[in-house]
Each structure stands twice: as C-alpha cells, then as structure tokens.
Write an enzyme that holds these catalytic residues in place. Structure first.
Site, short mmCIF file in Angstrom:
data_model
loop_
_atom_site.label_atom_id
_atom_site.label_comp_id
_atom_site.label_asym_id
_atom_site.label_seq_id
_atom_site.Cartn_x
_atom_site.Cartn_y
_atom_site.Cartn_z
N LYS A 38 0.84 -1.20 0.00
CA LYS A 38 0.00 0.00 0.00
C LYS A 38 0.89 1.26 0.00
O LYS A 38 0.68 2.17 -0.80
CB LYS A 38 -0.87 -0.04 1.26
CG LYS A 38 -1.69 1.19 1.54
CD LYS A 38 -2.52 0.96 2.82
CE LYS A 38 -3.47 2.10 3.10
NZ LYS A 38 -2.91 3.12 3.99
N LYS A 40 4.07 1.55 -0.90
CA LYS A 40 4.82 1.66 -2.15
C LYS A 40 3.95 2.30 -3.24
O LYS A 40 4.39 3.18 -3.97
CB LYS A 40 5.28 0.27 -2.62
CG LYS A 40 6.49 -0.24 -1.88
CD LYS A 40 6.79 -1.67 -2.32
CE LYS A 40 8.03 -2.22 -1.64
NZ LYS A 40 9.27 -1.52 -2.06
N ARG A 63 -7.68 -6.69 1.38
CA ARG A 63 -8.37 -7.71 2.18
C ARG A 63 -7.39 -8.82 2.61
O ARG A 63 -6.46 -9.17 1.90
CB ARG A 63 -9.59 -8.26 1.47
CG ARG A 63 -9.34 -9.25 0.36
CD ARG A 63 -9.68 -10.68 0.86
NE ARG A 63 -9.46 -11.70 -0.16
CZ ARG A 63 -8.28 -12.22 -0.45
NH1 ARG A 63 -7.18 -11.78 0.15
NH2 ARG A 63 -8.18 -13.18 -1.36
N SER A 69 -12.23 -18.95 5.00
CA SER A 69 -11.94 -19.15 3.57
C SER A 69 -10.61 -19.86 3.38
O SER A 69 -10.45 -20.65 2.45
CB SER A 69 -11.89 -17.83 2.83
OG SER A 69 -12.99 -17.04 3.12
N ARG A 97 -6.21 -4.54 -4.18
CA ARG A 97 -6.83 -4.24 -5.48
C ARG A 97 -6.54 -2.77 -5.78
O ARG A 97 -6.82 -1.90 -4.96
CB ARG A 97 -8.32 -4.51 -5.39
CG ARG A 97 -9.03 -4.38 -6.71
CD ARG A 97 -10.45 -4.88 -6.62
NE ARG A 97 -10.53 -6.33 -6.53
CZ ARG A 97 -11.56 -6.99 -5.97
NH1 ARG A 97 -12.57 -6.34 -5.46
NH2 ARG A 97 -11.56 -8.32 -5.93
N GLU A 133 -13.08 -16.04 -20.46
CA GLU A 133 -14.19 -16.41 -21.34
C GLU A 133 -15.47 -15.59 -21.04
O GLU A 133 -16.20 -15.19 -21.92
CB GLU A 133 -14.43 -17.92 -21.19
CG GLU A 133 -15.47 -18.55 -22.10
CD GLU A 133 -15.39 -18.13 -23.57
OE1 GLU A 133 -14.26 -17.99 -24.09
OE2 GLU A 133 -16.48 -17.92 -24.18
N GLU A 159 -1.27 -10.90 -3.40
CA GLU A 159 -1.95 -10.91 -4.70
C GLU A 159 -2.42 -9.49 -5.00
O GLU A 159 -3.11 -8.88 -4.18
CB GLU A 159 -3.15 -11.87 -4.68
CG GLU A 159 -3.86 -11.91 -6.03
CD GLU A 159 -5.10 -12.80 -6.05
OE1 GLU A 159 -4.96 -14.04 -6.10
OE2 GLU A 159 -6.21 -12.25 -6.00
N ALA A 171 -16.62 -6.06 -12.86
CA ALA A 171 -16.24 -7.21 -12.02
C ALA A 171 -17.05 -7.25 -10.72
O ALA A 171 -17.47 -8.32 -10.29
CB ALA A 171 -14.75 -7.17 -11.71
N HIS A 175 -19.66 -10.23 -9.99
CA HIS A 175 -19.43 -11.04 -8.80
C HIS A 175 -20.72 -11.13 -7.96
O HIS A 175 -21.12 -12.22 -7.54
CB HIS A 175 -18.29 -10.43 -7.98
CG HIS A 175 -17.98 -11.17 -6.74
ND1 HIS A 175 -17.29 -12.35 -6.74
CD2 HIS A 175 -18.30 -10.92 -5.44
CE1 HIS A 175 -17.19 -12.79 -5.51
NE2 HIS A 175 -17.78 -11.94 -4.69
P1 GTP Z 1 -8.48 -18.57 -7.02
O1 GTP Z 1 -8.22 -19.97 -6.57
O2 GTP Z 1 -9.95 -18.20 -7.06
O3 GTP Z 1 -7.70 -17.58 -6.23
O4 GTP Z 1 -8.05 -18.49 -8.54
P2 GTP Z 1 -6.63 -18.44 -9.23
O5 GTP Z 1 -5.54 -18.72 -8.26
O6 GTP Z 1 -6.68 -19.29 -10.47
O7 GTP Z 1 -6.47 -16.90 -9.57
P3 GTP Z 1 -7.04 -15.90 -10.66
O8 GTP Z 1 -5.89 -14.97 -10.86
O9 GTP Z 1 -7.63 -16.51 -11.89
O10 GTP Z 1 -8.27 -15.15 -9.90
C1 GTP Z 1 -8.25 -14.83 -8.56
C2 GTP Z 1 -9.20 -13.71 -8.20
O11 GTP Z 1 -9.52 -12.85 -9.31
C3 GTP Z 1 -10.55 -14.13 -7.69
O12 GTP Z 1 -10.50 -14.45 -6.32
C4 GTP Z 1 -11.42 -12.89 -7.99
O13 GTP Z 1 -11.20 -11.87 -7.01
C5 GTP Z 1 -10.85 -12.40 -9.29
N1 GTP Z 1 -11.56 -13.02 -10.44
C6 GTP Z 1 -11.08 -13.98 -11.24
N2 GTP Z 1 -11.98 -14.30 -12.20
C7 GTP Z 1 -13.06 -13.51 -12.00
C8 GTP Z 1 -14.34 -13.38 -12.67
O14 GTP Z 1 -14.64 -14.07 -13.63
N3 GTP Z 1 -15.19 -12.45 -12.17
C9 GTP Z 1 -14.88 -11.66 -11.10
N4 GTP Z 1 -15.80 -10.78 -10.70
N5 GTP Z 1 -13.69 -11.76 -10.44
C10 GTP Z 1 -12.80 -12.68 -10.87
MG MG Z 2 -8.26 -16.07 -4.80
#
Ligand code: GTP
Ligand code: MG
Length: 222
Positions: A38, A40, A63, A69, A97, A133, A159, A171, A175
């Site tokens: 944050k 940086k 977060r 989770s 984010r 997709e 992340e 997004a 979501h």
């Molecule tokens: P996770 O196991 O869910 O963390 O996936 P991953 O390790 O394959 O990571 P990826 O970079 O694909 O996505 C991780 C995060 O990006 C999710 O937890 C969401 O916050 C966001 N994200 C990814 N795909 C979508 C999507 O289709 N819609 C929305 N709204 N957010 C997304």
């Molecule tokens: Mg995730």
C-alpha cells in the site's frame, strides 16, 4: 500480545493442527505485507501527482483472507491445515486491489512496482490482453515483499489485482450477480454480461484517447 481466538472460526469438520498463536502471528505478517505494498503504491501515485499533475490510482482496496476461507481452500486442495502448509500453498491471503483511472496507468503502475529491488514477481496473469471467457478483465500479479520482523525477515506473497474503474464496475456487479443467483446463470444472460464487458473495453479505450488529446491541447496552449 493479546490473541483473540473469537475472531478465528473454522468449519466444524476441520481440525487446527497446531497452536492458534502461530496462525494469528502469521495473519499479522500478511497484514504487514499489505501495508508495505500500500505504501509503495501511494508513494508512486503521489510522485506522479507532483511531477505530472496526474494520479494513476483512483483508489485501493485491501483484504486479508478470512480464516474460514483459508480453511475451505486448503480443504478443497486436499492440504493439511497448518501455518507452514498455508504459507507454502496459498498466495492470496494478502490481497490488494488497485483501481486505476486510465488503461495506461495499469502498465505504468505495474512496471514501476516490479522494478523495485525488494519486490519479486511470482506470477503474472494478464486478463486484459487475454480476457477470461466470461469477459472478466484485470491484471493479476503475485509478488513477494519482505517484511522485517524483530528476529527475521519474511518474504511474503501478496496478490495484486490492477484494473480500471470501468473494469472494476463490471467485475463487482458480475461477482454480485453470480453470488445472488442460486442456479447457474443462463447462456443468454452470460452473453449479455460479456457484451457489457466488451462495451466497457471500448469506453476505456475512448476515455484514454480523450485524456491524451486534452493533455496535448493543454501542452499546445501552455
Ligand atoms: P483462485 O483460486 O480463485 O484464487 O483463482 P486463481 O488462483 O486461479 O487466480 P485468478 O488470478 O484466476 O483469480 C483470482 C481472483 O480474481 C478471484 O478471487 C477474484 O477476485 C478475481 N476473479 C477472477 N476471475 C473472475 C471473474 O470471472 N469475475 C470476477 N468478478 N472476479 C474474478
Ligand atoms: Mg483467490
């Protein structure tokens, strides 16, 4: 140090394989890593404001993945639930984010952050050049940042999702819609959502162009 075990609840069928204290300390380290990132990013944004009269960052969100989770994800991956295994296997406990104003700001911020000596890139997923997709667009980075503790230095994964305001708008709503609908969203609705994502891509490009043209007009008259 006060450990508040009330904050940590696990699904009933999951056992914590070690003492709670280590787990809570680990949470603190991830919180520290978020603060490092944050700061940086705030420094870079302020430098841009001073030098170029432009803020690349509109705002940021942070977060820490909830213990519930974390436990669920570890279970899904078939992994043991202990601090060591969590550290090795989950890279999204600390999440930042970054919502940028314009498309160009995304690469600008990414390059300036990754150039820093103490940051190392673990993974980059460019869902802007290659949208998902369903139409989802965003740049995802996993970086390691050092956290200096009393007795050791920990390299902590964070992340980082970087996107424009328009991408964030899509997004967030997508979501929510996924979360709200109890069954699978129909093909027709998915297509409409995807089409909204495409309109947003055009808007982002047009806003970027307008910004550049206004900037160059200002330069001409100065
Ligand atoms: P996770 O196991 O869910 O963390 O996936 P991953 O390790 O394959 O990571 P990826 O970079 O694909 O996505 C991780 C995060 O990006 C999710 O937890 C969401 O916050 C966001 N994200 C990814 N795909 C979508 C999507 O289709 N819609 C929305 N709204 N957010 C997304
Ligand atoms: Mg995730």
């Amino acid at each position: 140090m006060q450990i508040n075990s009330k904050d940590i609840s696990y699904p009933d069928n999951l056992e914590i394989n070690e003492n709670l204290e280590e787990f809570v300390l680990q949470q603190q380290i991830y919180r520290a890593a978020i603060k490092e990132i944050k700061t940086k990013l705030e420094i870079l944004d302020e430098e841009f404001q001073v030098k170029y009269d432009h803020n690349p960052i509109h705002h940021m969100e942070y977060r820490l993945k909830a213990p519930k989770s974390i436990a669920e994800k570890m279970k899904k991956k078939g992994l043991e639930l202990n601090a060591d295994s969590i550290r090795k296997n989950l890279t999204d406990i600390a999440g930042v984010r970054v919502i940028c104003n314009y498309l160009d700001d995304i690469n600008r911020i990414t390059n300036l952050l990754l150039r820093q000596d103490d940051i190392s890139l673990v993974r980059k997923r460019d869902y802007i050049s290659n949208p998902k997709e369903n139409g989802y667009r965003s740049l995802h980075l996993i970086v390691l940042v050092p956290v200096f503790l009393a007795e050791k230095t920990e390299s902590v994964p964070v992340e980082i999702q970087i996107r424009t305001i328009a991408m964030d708008f899509w997004a967030s709503l997508e979501h929510q819609l996924k979360y709200k609908s109890h069954s699978e969203i129909s093909e027709a609705l998915r297509e409409r959502l995807k089409s909204c994502a495409e309109s947003i891509t055009h808007l982002d490009m047009e806003m970027q162009t307008i910004y550049k043209e206004i900037k160059s007009e200002i330069c001409l008259f100065e």
